[in-house]
Scaffold this motif. Sequence first.
Motif, PDB file in Angstrom:
ATOM      1  N   GLU A 143       1.095  -1.226   0.453  1.00  0.00           N
ATOM      2  CA  GLU A 143       0.044   0.338   0.134  1.00  0.00           C
ATOM      3  C   GLU A 143       0.946   1.467  -0.363  1.00  0.00           C
ATOM      4  O   GLU A 143       0.664   2.413  -0.349  1.00  0.00           O
ATOM      5  CB  GLU A 143      -0.820  -0.040   1.197  1.00  0.00           C
ATOM      6  CG  GLU A 143      -1.704  -1.614   1.586  1.00  0.00           C
ATOM      7  CD  GLU A 143      -2.814  -1.404   0.664  1.00  0.00           C
ATOM      8  OE1 GLU A 143      -3.373  -0.808   0.480  1.00  0.00           O
ATOM      9  OE2 GLU A 143      -2.757  -2.630  -0.080  1.00  0.00           O
ATOM     10  N   GLY A 144       2.211   1.059   0.337  1.00  0.00           N
ATOM     11  CA  GLY A 144       3.156   2.051  -0.029  1.00  0.00           C
ATOM     12  C   GLY A 144       3.069   2.584   1.662  1.00  0.00           C
ATOM     13  O   GLY A 144       3.797   3.422   1.537  1.00  0.00           O
ATOM     14  N   ILE A 145       2.452   2.028   2.521  1.00  0.00           N
ATOM     15  CA  ILE A 145       2.816   2.704   4.070  1.00  0.00           C
ATOM     16  C   ILE A 145       4.438   1.591   4.318  1.00  0.00           C
ATOM     17  O   ILE A 145       4.359   0.904   4.859  1.00  0.00           O
ATOM     18  CB  ILE A 145       1.573   1.951   4.525  1.00  0.00           C
ATOM     19  CG1 ILE A 145       0.508   2.480   4.148  1.00  0.00           C
ATOM     20  CG2 ILE A 145       2.549   2.128   6.286  1.00  0.00           C
ATOM     21  CD1 ILE A 145       0.488   4.028   4.033  1.00  0.00           C
ATOM     22  N   VAL A 146       4.631   2.867   4.931  1.00  0.00           N
ATOM     23  CA  VAL A 146       6.115   2.274   5.829  1.00  0.00           C
ATOM     24  C   VAL A 146       5.787   1.739   6.922  1.00  0.00           C
ATOM     25  O   VAL A 146       4.803   2.030   7.931  1.00  0.00           O
ATOM     26  CB  VAL A 146       7.203   3.543   6.107  1.00  0.00           C
ATOM     27  CG1 VAL A 146       8.147   3.146   6.812  1.00  0.00           C
ATOM     28  CG2 VAL A 146       7.511   4.799   4.797  1.00  0.00           C
ATOM     29  N   ARG A 147       5.797   0.146   7.542  1.00  0.00           N
ATOM     30  CA  ARG A 147       5.644   0.228   8.421  1.00  0.00           C
ATOM     31  C   ARG A 147       6.931  -1.033   9.347  1.00  0.00           C
ATOM     32  O   ARG A 147       6.865  -1.050  10.918  1.00  0.00           O
ATOM     33  CB  ARG A 147       5.483  -1.889   7.553  1.00  0.00           C
ATOM     34  CG  ARG A 147       4.368  -1.716   6.860  1.00  0.00           C
ATOM     35  CD  ARG A 147       3.054  -1.711   7.369  1.00  0.00           C
ATOM     36  NE  ARG A 147       2.511  -2.554   8.756  1.00  0.00           N
ATOM     37  CZ  ARG A 147       1.768  -3.321   8.300  1.00  0.00           C
ATOM     38  NH1 ARG A 147       1.361  -4.225   6.702  1.00  0.00           N
ATOM     39  NH2 ARG A 147       1.561  -4.538   9.250  1.00  0.00           N
ATOM     40  N   TYR A 148       8.111   0.027   8.636  1.00  0.00           N
ATOM     41  CA  TYR A 148       9.510  -0.106   9.540  1.00  0.00           C
ATOM     42  C   TYR A 148      10.721   0.301   9.969  1.00  0.00           C
ATOM     43  O   TYR A 148      10.978   0.198   8.562  1.00  0.00           O
ATOM     44  CB  TYR A 148       9.243  -2.349  10.572  1.00  0.00           C
ATOM     45  CG  TYR A 148      10.450  -2.589  11.070  1.00  0.00           C
ATOM     46  CD1 TYR A 148      10.057  -2.380  12.815  1.00  0.00           C
ATOM     47  CD2 TYR A 148      11.632  -2.222  11.481  1.00  0.00           C
ATOM     48  CE1 TYR A 148      10.494  -2.639  13.878  1.00  0.00           C
ATOM     49  CE2 TYR A 148      12.494  -2.765  12.102  1.00  0.00           C
ATOM     50  CZ  TYR A 148      12.028  -2.798  13.557  1.00  0.00           C
ATOM     51  OH  TYR A 148      12.681  -3.048  14.901  1.00  0.00           O
ATOM     52  N   VAL A 149      10.942   0.688  10.331  1.00  0.00           N
ATOM     53  CA  VAL A 149      12.476   1.916  10.245  1.00  0.00           C
ATOM     54  C   VAL A 149      13.438   1.246  11.771  1.00  0.00           C
ATOM     55  O   VAL A 149      13.134   1.834  12.285  1.00  0.00           O
ATOM     56  CB  VAL A 149      12.408   2.767   9.978  1.00  0.00           C
ATOM     57  CG1 VAL A 149      13.565   3.803   9.773  1.00  0.00           C
ATOM     58  CG2 VAL A 149      11.587   3.648   9.586  1.00  0.00           C
ATOM     59  N   PHE A 150      14.492   0.671  10.900  1.00  0.00           N
ATOM     60  CA  PHE A 150      15.623   0.158  11.310  1.00  0.00           C
ATOM     61  C   PHE A 150      16.639   1.389  11.566  1.00  0.00           C
ATOM     62  O   PHE A 150      17.394   1.566   9.604  1.00  0.00           O
ATOM     63  CB  PHE A 150      15.835  -1.331  11.213  1.00  0.00           C
ATOM     64  CG  PHE A 150      17.157  -1.923  12.414  1.00  0.00           C
ATOM     65  CD1 PHE A 150      16.619  -1.988  13.548  1.00  0.00           C
ATOM     66  CD2 PHE A 150      17.960  -1.862  11.808  1.00  0.00           C
ATOM     67  CE1 PHE A 150      17.314  -2.601  14.311  1.00  0.00           C
ATOM     68  CE2 PHE A 150      19.289  -2.501  12.248  1.00  0.00           C
ATOM     69  CZ  PHE A 150      18.533  -3.028  14.098  1.00  0.00           C
ATOM     70  N   ASN A 151      17.126   1.615  12.449  1.00  0.00           N
ATOM     71  CA  ASN A 151      19.040   2.446  12.323  1.00  0.00           C
ATOM     72  C   ASN A 151      19.343   2.325  12.678  1.00  0.00           C
ATOM     73  O   ASN A 151      19.503   1.811  14.065  1.00  0.00           O
ATOM     74  CB  ASN A 151      18.047   4.277  12.411  1.00  0.00           C
ATOM     75  CG  ASN A 151      19.012   5.177  12.379  1.00  0.00           C
ATOM     76  OD1 ASN A 151      20.266   4.662  12.088  1.00  0.00           O
ATOM     77  ND2 ASN A 151      18.417   6.428  12.763  1.00  0.00           N
ATOM     78  N   SER A 152      20.853   1.862  12.193  1.00  0.00           N
ATOM     79  CA  SER A 152      21.481   1.062  13.128  1.00  0.00           C
ATOM     80  C   SER A 152      22.734   1.235  12.235  1.00  0.00           C
ATOM     81  O   SER A 152      22.513   0.784  11.403  1.00  0.00           O
ATOM     82  CB  SER A 152      21.347  -0.165  13.921  1.00  0.00           C
ATOM     83  OG  SER A 152      22.729  -0.499  14.249  1.00  0.00           O
ATOM     84  N   MET A 153      24.158   1.966  12.770  1.00  0.00           N
ATOM     85  CA  MET A 153      25.460   2.161  12.222  1.00  0.00           C
ATOM     86  C   MET A 153      25.745   1.104  11.857  1.00  0.00           C
ATOM     87  O   MET A 153      26.153   0.537  11.559  1.00  0.00           O
ATOM     88  CB  MET A 153      25.460   3.118  12.280  1.00  0.00           C
ATOM     89  CG  MET A 153      26.853   3.703  11.215  1.00  0.00           C
ATOM     90  SD  MET A 153      25.455   4.048   9.856  1.00  0.00           S
ATOM     91  CE  MET A 153      27.481   4.989   9.005  1.00  0.00           C
ATOM     92  N   SER A 154      25.692   0.418  13.582  1.00  0.00           N
ATOM     93  CA  SER A 154      27.083  -0.542  13.902  1.00  0.00           C
ATOM     94  C   SER A 154      26.511  -1.791  13.544  1.00  0.00           C
ATOM     95  O   SER A 154      26.816  -3.235  14.111  1.00  0.00           O
ATOM     96  CB  SER A 154      27.427  -0.103  15.563  1.00  0.00           C
ATOM     97  OG  SER A 154      25.612   0.129  16.765  1.00  0.00           O
ATOM     98  N   LYS A 155      25.177  -2.047  13.727  1.00  0.00           N
ATOM     99  CA  LYS A 155      24.751  -2.978  13.616  1.00  0.00           C
ATOM    100  C   LYS A 155      24.131  -3.718  12.285  1.00  0.00           C
ATOM    101  O   LYS A 155      22.983  -3.881  11.681  1.00  0.00           O
ATOM    102  CB  LYS A 155      22.932  -4.261  14.424  1.00  0.00           C
ATOM    103  CG  LYS A 155      24.445  -3.270  15.624  1.00  0.00           C
ATOM    104  CD  LYS A 155      22.723  -3.620  16.612  1.00  0.00           C
ATOM    105  CE  LYS A 155      23.233  -3.546  18.105  1.00  0.00           C
ATOM    106  NZ  LYS A 155      22.531  -3.206  19.364  1.00  0.00           N
ATOM    107  N   PRO A 156      25.249  -3.877  10.965  1.00  0.00           N
ATOM    108  CA  PRO A 156      24.470  -3.888   9.857  1.00  0.00           C
ATOM    109  C   PRO A 156      23.895  -5.440   9.602  1.00  0.00           C
ATOM    110  O   PRO A 156      22.983  -4.562   8.831  1.00  0.00           O
ATOM    111  CB  PRO A 156      26.080  -4.277   8.466  1.00  0.00           C
ATOM    112  CG  PRO A 156      27.380  -4.125   9.659  1.00  0.00           C
ATOM    113  CD  PRO A 156      26.459  -3.684  11.000  1.00  0.00           C
ATOM    114  N   LEU A 157      24.252  -6.177   9.868  1.00  0.00           N
ATOM    115  CA  LEU A 157      23.525  -8.008   9.807  1.00  0.00           C
ATOM    116  C   LEU A 157      21.694  -7.512  10.385  1.00  0.00           C
ATOM    117  O   LEU A 157      20.752  -8.629  10.097  1.00  0.00           O
ATOM    118  CB  LEU A 157      24.327  -9.263  10.309  1.00  0.00           C
ATOM    119  CG  LEU A 157      25.407  -9.165   9.740  1.00  0.00           C
ATOM    120  CD1 LEU A 157      26.410  -9.928  10.598  1.00  0.00           C
ATOM    121  CD2 LEU A 157      25.339  -8.897   8.727  1.00  0.00           C
ATOM    122  N   GLU A 158      21.483  -7.512  11.557  1.00  0.00           N
ATOM    123  CA  GLU A 158      20.714  -6.845  12.490  1.00  0.00           C
ATOM    124  C   GLU A 158      19.428  -6.627  11.293  1.00  0.00           C
ATOM    125  O   GLU A 158      18.329  -6.653  11.406  1.00  0.00           O
ATOM    126  CB  GLU A 158      20.466  -5.699  13.634  1.00  0.00           C
ATOM    127  CG  GLU A 158      20.822  -7.119  14.258  1.00  0.00           C
ATOM    128  CD  GLU A 158      20.734  -6.263  16.122  1.00  0.00           C
ATOM    129  OE1 GLU A 158      19.798  -6.041  16.660  1.00  0.00           O
ATOM    130  OE2 GLU A 158      21.825  -6.739  16.750  1.00  0.00           O
TER     131      GLU A 158
END
Length: 162
Positions: A126-141
């Motif tokens: 639908e074009g809705i943002v469902r999740y935002v994950f912001n982490s520089m130090s955890k690329p794999l997460e």
Amino acid sequence: MKEEAIKVGDKAPDFELERQDGGFFRLYETLREKNVVLYFYPKDSTPGCTKQACEFRDQYEVFEQQGAEVVGVSSDSVESHQRFEQVYKLPFTLISDKGGSIRKLFGVPKKLGLLPGRVTYIIDREGIVRYVFNSMSKPLEHVSTALEVLREINSEAHHHKV
């Protein structure tokens, strides 16, 4: 005036950018068929970014099973993306956000005011943002979290259909 950062529940802004193969990627065209995992990363071929890209590569089939397209965005040139893709055999789209305009559109924060941040957005059909994950130090997460969220989105969609 500072652009507002895109948050969960917001409608993702549509955009079009050049892909590493020279074609164009258009967000809403892809959303017609799939959820999109849009991940902004600092730079091609740097250690964290390489780890992250390879993890997305290794899990790519799982993303496909979850009905999602993985799209990597950085300010690197199309040529740089092509090298990155070839060296690591990346199966997904990399797009070149040369002036950082899409990064600005989404309000992706910079780290220490200098480095482009590492942020992943999960956008449903639908074009809705469902999740935002912001982490520089955890690329794999970024990868494992994205998969968890997609599974949730899909189980919801499944319940609605019943």
